[in-house]
Design an enzyme around this catalytic site. Sequence first.
Site, mmCIF file in Angstrom:
data_model
loop_
_atom_site.group_PDB
_atom_site.id
_atom_site.type_symbol
_atom_site.label_atom_id
_atom_site.label_comp_id
_atom_site.label_asym_id
_atom_site.label_seq_id
_atom_site.Cartn_x
_atom_site.Cartn_y
_atom_site.Cartn_z
ATOM 1 N N ARG A 175 -6.925 2.348 11.203
ATOM 2 C CA ARG A 175 -6.497 0.963 11.412
ATOM 3 C C ARG A 175 -7.596 0.142 12.089
ATOM 4 O O ARG A 175 -7.489 -1.064 12.174
ATOM 5 C CB ARG A 175 -5.342 0.957 12.381
ATOM 6 C CG ARG A 175 -3.891 0.847 11.983
ATOM 7 C CD ARG A 175 -3.444 -0.016 10.950
ATOM 8 N NE ARG A 175 -2.115 -0.538 11.085
ATOM 9 C CZ ARG A 175 -1.013 -0.041 10.518
ATOM 10 N NH1 ARG A 175 -1.059 1.050 9.811
ATOM 11 N NH2 ARG A 175 0.138 -0.658 10.647
ATOM 12 N N LYS B 276 0.827 -1.225 0.000
ATOM 13 C CA LYS B 276 0.000 0.000 0.000
ATOM 14 C C LYS B 276 0.854 1.265 0.000
ATOM 15 O O LYS B 276 0.534 2.229 -0.685
ATOM 16 C CB LYS B 276 -1.030 -0.004 1.129
ATOM 17 C CG LYS B 276 -0.468 -0.080 2.518
ATOM 18 C CD LYS B 276 -1.597 -0.182 3.527
ATOM 19 C CE LYS B 276 -1.132 -0.706 4.856
ATOM 20 N NZ LYS B 276 -0.032 -0.058 5.519
ATOM 21 N N ARG C 206 1.979 -8.587 13.538
ATOM 22 C CA ARG C 206 1.350 -7.473 12.807
ATOM 23 C C ARG C 206 0.251 -7.993 11.897
ATOM 24 O O ARG C 206 -0.783 -7.366 11.717
ATOM 25 C CB ARG C 206 2.401 -6.703 11.996
ATOM 26 C CG ARG C 206 3.282 -5.839 12.881
ATOM 27 C CD ARG C 206 4.513 -5.378 12.155
ATOM 28 N NE ARG C 206 4.229 -4.496 11.056
ATOM 29 C CZ ARG C 206 4.999 -4.388 9.968
ATOM 30 N NH1 ARG C 206 6.084 -5.118 9.843
ATOM 31 N NH2 ARG C 206 4.681 -3.558 9.021
ATOM 32 N N ARG D 67 13.659 -3.010 8.599
ATOM 33 C CA ARG D 67 12.825 -2.272 9.547
ATOM 34 C C ARG D 67 12.776 -3.070 10.834
ATOM 35 O O ARG D 67 12.684 -4.301 10.792
ATOM 36 C CB ARG D 67 11.404 -2.157 8.986
ATOM 37 C CG ARG D 67 11.087 -0.799 8.470
ATOM 38 C CD ARG D 67 9.765 -0.794 7.775
ATOM 39 N NE ARG D 67 8.635 -1.120 8.645
ATOM 40 C CZ ARG D 67 7.378 -0.932 8.278
ATOM 41 N NH1 ARG D 67 7.086 -0.431 7.112
ATOM 42 N NH2 ARG D 67 6.376 -1.243 9.092
ATOM 43 N N ARG E 100 12.145 -7.566 2.369
ATOM 44 C CA ARG E 100 12.056 -6.100 2.403
ATOM 45 C C ARG E 100 13.180 -5.492 3.241
ATOM 46 O O ARG E 100 13.359 -5.830 4.401
ATOM 47 C CB ARG E 100 10.698 -5.707 2.993
ATOM 48 C CG ARG E 100 10.463 -4.215 3.014
ATOM 49 C CD ARG E 100 9.000 -3.899 3.060
ATOM 50 N NE ARG E 100 8.437 -4.045 4.397
ATOM 51 C CZ ARG E 100 7.194 -3.695 4.698
ATOM 52 N NH1 ARG E 100 6.391 -3.223 3.769
ATOM 53 N NH2 ARG E 100 6.738 -3.838 5.924
HETATM 54 P P1 AMP Z 1 2.970 0.680 8.998
HETATM 55 O O1 AMP Z 1 4.180 1.347 8.451
HETATM 56 O O2 AMP Z 1 1.691 1.269 8.464
HETATM 57 O O3 AMP Z 1 3.013 -0.829 8.847
HETATM 58 O O4 AMP Z 1 2.945 0.983 10.575
HETATM 59 C C1 AMP Z 1 4.004 0.568 11.423
HETATM 60 C C2 AMP Z 1 3.551 0.603 12.873
HETATM 61 O O5 AMP Z 1 3.180 1.944 13.246
HETATM 62 C C3 AMP Z 1 2.330 -0.252 13.219
HETATM 63 O O6 AMP Z 1 2.660 -1.622 13.440
HETATM 64 C C4 AMP Z 1 1.851 0.451 14.493
HETATM 65 O O7 AMP Z 1 2.681 0.143 15.599
HETATM 66 C C5 AMP Z 1 2.078 1.935 14.170
HETATM 67 N N1 AMP Z 1 0.909 2.551 13.500
HETATM 68 C C6 AMP Z 1 0.861 3.070 12.236
HETATM 69 N N2 AMP Z 1 -0.363 3.544 11.962
HETATM 70 C C7 AMP Z 1 -1.126 3.321 13.065
HETATM 71 C C8 AMP Z 1 -2.485 3.565 13.393
HETATM 72 N N3 AMP Z 1 -3.333 4.138 12.521
HETATM 73 N N4 AMP Z 1 -2.929 3.208 14.628
HETATM 74 C C9 AMP Z 1 -2.093 2.630 15.515
HETATM 75 N N5 AMP Z 1 -0.806 2.353 15.262
HETATM 76 C C10 AMP Z 1 -0.309 2.686 14.045
#
Ligand code: AMP
Length: 210
Positions: free
Chosen positions: A90, A15, A169, A158, A129
């Site tokens: 989320r 995404k 996750r 990461r 990745r």
């Molecule tokens: P992402 O890069 O979108 O996979 O986000 C990485 C991490 O950031 C997630 O596993 C959460 O710990 C935190 N995070 C990102 N967006 C949100 C959200 N909308 N609500 C809560 N935690 C978030």
Amino acid sequence: MVRNMVILGAPGSGKGTQAKKLQKEFGWIHISTGDILRVEIEKESHLGVKVKQYVHQGRLVPDEIIIELIKQRLRGDNADSGFILDGFPRNVVQAEKLDKILNNLKIKLDTVLLIDVNKEEIIKRVSKRFICENCGPVIVDNPDADKCPKCRNKIYRREDDNPETVKHRFKVFEKETRSLINYYKGRKLFKCVNGNGSIDEVFERVKTVL
Ligand code: AMP
């Protein structure tokens, strides 16, 4: 064509990559909550220190922190030229709050786009990745590699891309985001594309449904 959209998908669904391509082609602003949080963690800011444990363990950051962050981003002039929200909302609480924020700002949400990828493909992708200091996210076939295949700069993983955290996750995604998809599914703005395949193939599908 200005678009205000939400892009949904499991970790590793691509995404963020698709959002970046949309930003490049159409100029809509890409707002990734994950990217914002990672920058804050790197800076060791007040917010960064508060959210570090959650992000590194693959747990969701508390809703009120994330909602405040999004409120600030959408209040600026970001929304004028269209935006792509990536990683937010989320869960259903965040989606309800987003509806309220947009209502108050008199902004219409045009599209909620789900990038649908099967679990086996996700696990495979995330294991390849890496982040390059120069090129950003890159896919690397050799799991022990330490140099970018494009520019030979240093690469790293990461913090939350290790297999255990990815599994967690994915579980969080299944639990929280599935009900979020149901929240949007009944609405005309909801669109879904098959996210299996190459970046360009998926991008063509995305442009077709928009
Ligand atoms: P992402 O890069 O979108 O996979 O986000 C990485 C991490 O950031 C997630 O596993 C959460 O710990 C935190 N995070 C990102 N967006 C949100 C959200 N909308 N609500 C809560 N935690 C978030």
